[in-house]
Design a protein around this motif. Sequence first.
Motif, PDB file in Angstrom:
ATOM      1  N   LYS A   1       0.850  -1.189   0.000  1.00 57.42           N
ATOM      2  CA  LYS A   1       0.000   0.000   0.000  1.00 57.42           C
ATOM      3  C   LYS A   1       0.887   1.240   0.000  1.00 57.42           C
ATOM      4  N   THR A   2       0.727   2.057  -1.036  1.00 55.48           N
ATOM      5  CA  THR A   2       1.435   3.333  -1.100  1.00 55.48           C
ATOM      6  C   THR A   2       0.425   4.441  -0.828  1.00 55.48           C
ATOM      7  N   THR A   3       0.725   5.326   0.130  1.00 60.07           N
ATOM      8  CA  THR A   3      -0.181   6.392   0.537  1.00 60.07           C
ATOM      9  C   THR A   3       0.319   7.736   0.012  1.00 60.07           C
ATOM     10  N   ILE A   4      -0.545   8.425  -0.713  1.00 64.97           N
ATOM     11  CA  ILE A   4      -0.248   9.772  -1.207  1.00 64.97           C
ATOM     12  C   ILE A   4      -0.881  10.753  -0.222  1.00 64.97           C
ATOM     13  N   SER A   5      -0.071  11.476   0.522  1.00 67.54           N
ATOM     14  CA  SER A   5      -0.562  12.321   1.609  1.00 67.54           C
ATOM     15  C   SER A   5      -0.571  13.788   1.217  1.00 67.54           C
ATOM     16  N   ASP A   6      -1.227  14.581   2.092  1.00 67.68           N
ATOM     17  CA  ASP A   6      -1.225  16.047   1.991  1.00 67.68           C
ATOM     18  C   ASP A   6      -1.793  16.544   0.661  1.00 67.68           C
ATOM     19  N   LEU A   7      -2.879  15.927   0.222  1.00 71.52           N
ATOM     20  CA  LEU A   7      -3.548  16.376  -0.988  1.00 71.52           C
ATOM     21  C   LEU A   7      -4.678  17.332  -0.639  1.00 71.52           C
ATOM     22  N   GLU A   8      -4.845  18.360  -1.456  1.00 65.47           N
ATOM     23  CA  GLU A   8      -5.949  19.290  -1.262  1.00 65.47           C
ATOM     24  C   GLU A   8      -7.261  18.647  -1.711  1.00 65.47           C
ATOM     25  N   ALA A   9      -8.359  19.166  -1.207  1.00 61.31           N
ATOM     26  CA  ALA A   9      -9.668  18.677  -1.621  1.00 61.31           C
ATOM     27  C   ALA A   9      -9.822  18.837  -3.127  1.00 61.31           C
ATOM     28  N   GLY A  10     -10.447  17.864  -3.747  1.00 60.09           N
ATOM     29  CA  GLY A  10     -10.634  17.907  -5.194  1.00 60.09           C
ATOM     30  C   GLY A  10     -10.672  16.520  -5.785  1.00 60.09           C
ATOM     31  N   THR A  11     -10.739  16.453  -7.112  1.00 62.35           N
ATOM     32  CA  THR A  11     -10.790  15.185  -7.827  1.00 62.35           C
ATOM     33  C   THR A  11      -9.458  14.948  -8.517  1.00 62.35           C
ATOM     34  N   TYR A  12      -8.976  13.692  -8.464  1.00 59.93           N
ATOM     35  CA  TYR A  12      -7.662  13.348  -8.998  1.00 59.93           C
ATOM     36  C   TYR A  12      -7.740  12.099  -9.866  1.00 59.93           C
ATOM     37  N   GLU A  13      -7.037  12.141 -10.988  1.00 57.80           N
ATOM     38  CA  GLU A  13      -6.737  10.916 -11.713  1.00 57.80           C
ATOM     39  C   GLU A  13      -5.526  10.284 -11.050  1.00 57.80           C
ATOM     40  N   VAL A  14      -5.572   8.955 -10.875  1.00 52.12           N
ATOM     41  CA  VAL A  14      -4.529   8.263 -10.132  1.00 52.12           C
ATOM     42  C   VAL A  14      -3.857   7.232 -11.039  1.00 52.12           C
ATOM     43  N   PHE A  15      -2.530   7.213 -11.003  1.00 53.19           N
ATOM     44  CA  PHE A  15      -1.739   6.320 -11.848  1.00 53.19           C
ATOM     45  C   PHE A  15      -0.745   5.541 -10.991  1.00 53.19           C
ATOM     46  N   ALA A  16      -0.366   4.373 -11.495  1.00 53.76           N
ATOM     47  CA  ALA A  16       0.735   3.603 -10.910  1.00 53.76           C
ATOM     48  C   ALA A  16       1.778   3.384 -11.993  1.00 53.76           C
ATOM     49  N   TYR A  17       3.042   3.219 -11.577  1.00 55.76           N
ATOM     50  CA  TYR A  17       4.150   3.136 -12.529  1.00 55.76           C
ATOM     51  C   TYR A  17       4.995   1.898 -12.268  1.00 55.76           C
ATOM     52  N   PHE A  18       5.292   1.180 -13.352  1.00 61.21           N
ATOM     53  CA  PHE A  18       6.167   0.022 -13.243  1.00 61.21           C
ATOM     54  C   PHE A  18       7.092  -0.005 -14.449  1.00 61.21           C
ATOM     55  N   TRP A  19       8.171  -0.738 -14.329  1.00 59.77           N
ATOM     56  CA  TRP A  19       9.155  -0.843 -15.401  1.00 59.77           C
ATOM     57  C   TRP A  19       8.983  -2.169 -16.116  1.00 59.77           C
ATOM     58  N   ALA A  20       9.350  -2.195 -17.403  1.00 55.18           N
ATOM     59  CA  ALA A  20       9.234  -3.431 -18.172  1.00 55.18           C
ATOM     60  C   ALA A  20      10.255  -3.438 -19.290  1.00 55.18           C
ATOM     61  N   ASP A  21      10.739  -4.622 -19.586  1.00 54.81           N
ATOM     62  CA  ASP A  21      11.539  -4.843 -20.783  1.00 54.81           C
ATOM     63  C   ASP A  21      10.595  -4.767 -21.978  1.00 54.81           C
ATOM     64  N   ASN A  22      10.977  -4.017 -22.994  1.00 55.32           N
ATOM     65  CA  ASN A  22      10.069  -3.791 -24.116  1.00 55.32           C
ATOM     66  C   ASN A  22       9.755  -5.047 -24.902  1.00 55.32           C
ATOM     67  N   SER A  23      10.564  -6.099 -24.745  1.00 57.96           N
ATOM     68  CA  SER A  23      10.321  -7.316 -25.507  1.00 57.96           C
ATOM     69  C   SER A  23       9.556  -8.358 -24.696  1.00 57.96           C
ATOM     70  N   GLN A  24       9.158  -7.999 -23.456  1.00 59.41           N
ATOM     71  CA  GLN A  24       8.473  -8.964 -22.608  1.00 59.41           C
ATOM     72  C   GLN A  24       7.234  -8.337 -21.999  1.00 59.41           C
ATOM     73  N   ASP A  25       6.480  -9.158 -21.297  1.00 57.95           N
ATOM     74  CA  ASP A  25       5.164  -8.728 -20.840  1.00 57.95           C
ATOM     75  C   ASP A  25       5.128  -8.659 -19.319  1.00 57.95           C
ATOM     76  N   TRP A  26       5.920  -7.748 -18.754  1.00 55.83           N
ATOM     77  CA  TRP A  26       5.941  -7.585 -17.301  1.00 55.83           C
ATOM     78  C   TRP A  26       4.613  -7.007 -16.824  1.00 55.83           C
ATOM     79  N   MET A  27       4.331  -7.196 -15.536  1.00 62.71           N
ATOM     80  CA  MET A  27       2.982  -6.916 -15.052  1.00 62.71           C
ATOM     81  C   MET A  27       2.994  -6.211 -13.710  1.00 62.71           C
ATOM     82  N   LEU A  28       1.831  -5.628 -13.391  1.00 60.81           N
ATOM     83  CA  LEU A  28       1.597  -5.017 -12.089  1.00 60.81           C
ATOM     84  C   LEU A  28       0.106  -5.076 -11.809  1.00 60.81           C
ATOM     85  N   GLN A  29      -0.246  -5.433 -10.578  1.00 60.90           N
ATOM     86  CA  GLN A  29      -1.625  -5.291 -10.127  1.00 60.90           C
ATOM     87  C   GLN A  29      -1.741  -3.985  -9.348  1.00 60.90           C
TER      88      GLN A  29
END
Length: 892
Positions: free
Chosen positions: A733-761
Amino acid sequence: MPRLMGCACLAAAAVSLGPLAGAAELAIPNGDFETGRPGEGPPSSWTVVEAPLYITAGQGLSGPDPTAAYSGNNFLTASRFAPNPDAPFPANQRMGIYQTIDLTPHAAKIDMGNRAVMLKFAYNDADNGDNGVVTIEFLDEFANRVGFGDLFETDSAQTGAGNWSVGSVYARAPAGARQMVVSIAGERNPGAGGTVRNVSFDAFAAELTEASASGPPRNVVHGNLVMFDPNGAWSWYQDERAIVAADGTKLVVGGVGNSRGFGGDTANSDVKSTIFDIATGSRTTTILHDRLYSHSGGDDHNTAAFLELPSGNILAMYSGHNNVNGSASYRSFYRIYDAETESWGTESVFNWNTEAPGGSNFPTTYSNLFFLLNEGTRQGRIINIARSHDRSPNFMYSDDEGESWQYGGQLTTTSNVGYVNGYFKYVATGDDRIDFIATEHHPRDFNTSLYHGYIEDGKIYNSASTELDGSIYDRQDLPAPNQFTPVFQANTVVDGQVMTRVWNTDVQSYGDGTIAALFKARAAPYSSNANVDKDDHRMFYGRFDGTDWTYTELGRAGENLYPNEQDYTGLGALHPSNPDVLYVSTEFNPETDEYLGVHEIFKGTTSDHGATWSWTAITENSTHDNLRPLIPKWGENNTALIWFRGDYYTQGYFDAAVVGIVDQAAVSTSPVRYFDAGTDNTTFADGQPLQTSATTEMDGPQDNLWHLRTGIGNDGDVLTSNESGSEDAATLKTTISDLEAGTYEVFAYFWADNSQDWMLQAGFTADNMLAFRSRGSQMADPAQFEQIDTVTAQGGDVQMYRVYVGRQTLAANGSIDVFVDDWSTSKFTERTWYDGVGVARVSTAPVPEPASVTLYLTAFAQVLRKLGASRFAHPAFDSSPDQASPVCDTAQ
């Protein structure tokens, strides 16, 4: 599917595969398979991992297998005819061997870094039902896996009967590598028939060289890419395959899973719907029909069509592709989504063989749903048009919102001289009309042309409103497709090229009476040999202005997607709310005619009614094909562009993710604020402090713990799993703190070898995460971040990918939790390199008012009148209902 690196069709004469100047040759004992007795396996110096491949000199083989080696006398084959005509194949239909190469003589150079191995070989894949695979893995001195290279898969389109082609595998050699394992496998594609594996190899050679510099960013997407389903695809003769609810709250997307894709056999042939909540970005996938097998199992023809009903409920209709299971071949299946309970009801069945008078003489395929307000015994009629009796379009109908159905009639016919009697694309026009474009037959079988007609008031007309059938509710006086108005005729010469074998892609109608068509043709004179000139398909745009049809060539579509369907291309979609916008999938940049080697999506716009077009790229530098885009109707200010990305081998054998861009004109976002995942903001899902295995620059051990890998990623490290074997690391669990009130689009980031199919949940709760694949994700562009100068997105052969988790609204200042996890199954053990999360502030601007609010109110009143409701007391409404503006007839 993408073209394979280093492949070029060659004759049997050998071309040197030795080391490049300045490179160190790596010895592969018996890499040319000259040592060993033909007909016996495994070959000397190679070890069996599943079942043996065999040495052969070609005796006993016959076309399409090669009968002579690429070089020398012998070669490697998976064909059972080589050792013994009666020898059985293993139950898993796969044969594999490997060899371990000693790298210790080169340890000093490898440990300096910046070294790579280039493995080159010859191969023949003479049957698209078979598949060959070559891989490289690196081991350290303790035989632990420390790295691996590209996965090479053979391509039958590159070789054909008896020909050899050159393939290669590139792999960076990690520091500490002391052994290299070269593996070769041959297998039968799931569902493919036969007992012979028509895959052969020869002349393996390897070299150690300096690693190549990083190339341009891969998998660029212009827009926010949303992954709807990690395993799905569709054909294009079912509509609508995606819809947006009338109230704009949800997007419904269909698809069929395949055993080749994510989830493996457990997802094979599942007919699915994914409901995307437009306000929150949440995705809910439901299996409408578990394992609707036809032919080879996970068949993209089985995709559902969707229709929103007047009640707000949603109807899904789907059918197997011809051959399902006995009487099921003649059935359409359907389910209804209850908008109040937000759940799908039980499945029901319509049996064409028992409901149609005299039965049906051809299995049922496809579904096309329409609601005609002016038809029916109550208030509107639902029609489903499918391919059924007489290999032609037939329809069933319901006057009670899909609760009960009866057979309606047959629309067209012709002599049964081909596979089917034409292909039809439909679009609803207003309240009581269905327009269609059609061919006479399958373009594989005949030199087809394209025609237009429409259905209205229970009758069929051509473009000029000449009646061709007085009643669609029977099988009498049926017109043939070529009796309708020609849109584009075979043998038309365009810029000096004869165009043949025309096929329809999309059709749309617009409020000003314009009808637009998207279609393709082969740029070659017709030949009775369906395989002639199948590598040059052209895209066309057609337009009907109320009097005449005109056309414009848009550009090259590329070659066919796979051998057995010579006219399958990447296709395209017309914007349903704007006749001057379309999207295409093509191997050629339509602006420059540059060959891209992979199917990319381009947006086309016109300002002169389709005579000329300007193009912008939606996807660039993709590692996988982007295929069959579609656009559901959603008003002129919004666009949902949806497609599938992956490897498409046949209609029943693919590995693709369903993705798209959901673009609302009134919604904008700020640059992304990036938060690197570390011990200061990341814990286990239950809040306990994060504990990892040892921190190193190498692959982490197989211990079911997250590994802190250094030397890569932002802040110099990433959290990794599945690097040395299958693991099940705990949810984080990663917590993003100290955000102002409002609506946010949320993203997660992972690395992958371009020739393979690495994954993230990733997800907003630990029990509701989506599995994101690199092929269903987009490159993380540093220009997207607030920290434009400090966020790193590339490193060697890997790059950072962005996944869209969803949208969160904070009523007051606070924080957002993002849960992430690895993924490991028997089929997918690809590694996870998790780096961090990001948020972008959402702003909503007022939606531009229509040109005339009065026209919209008048249109609404007109619809209510048709439903029998009382008239409004509003100054916009004239005392006479028939004086309403004609524009209102097409308002939705």
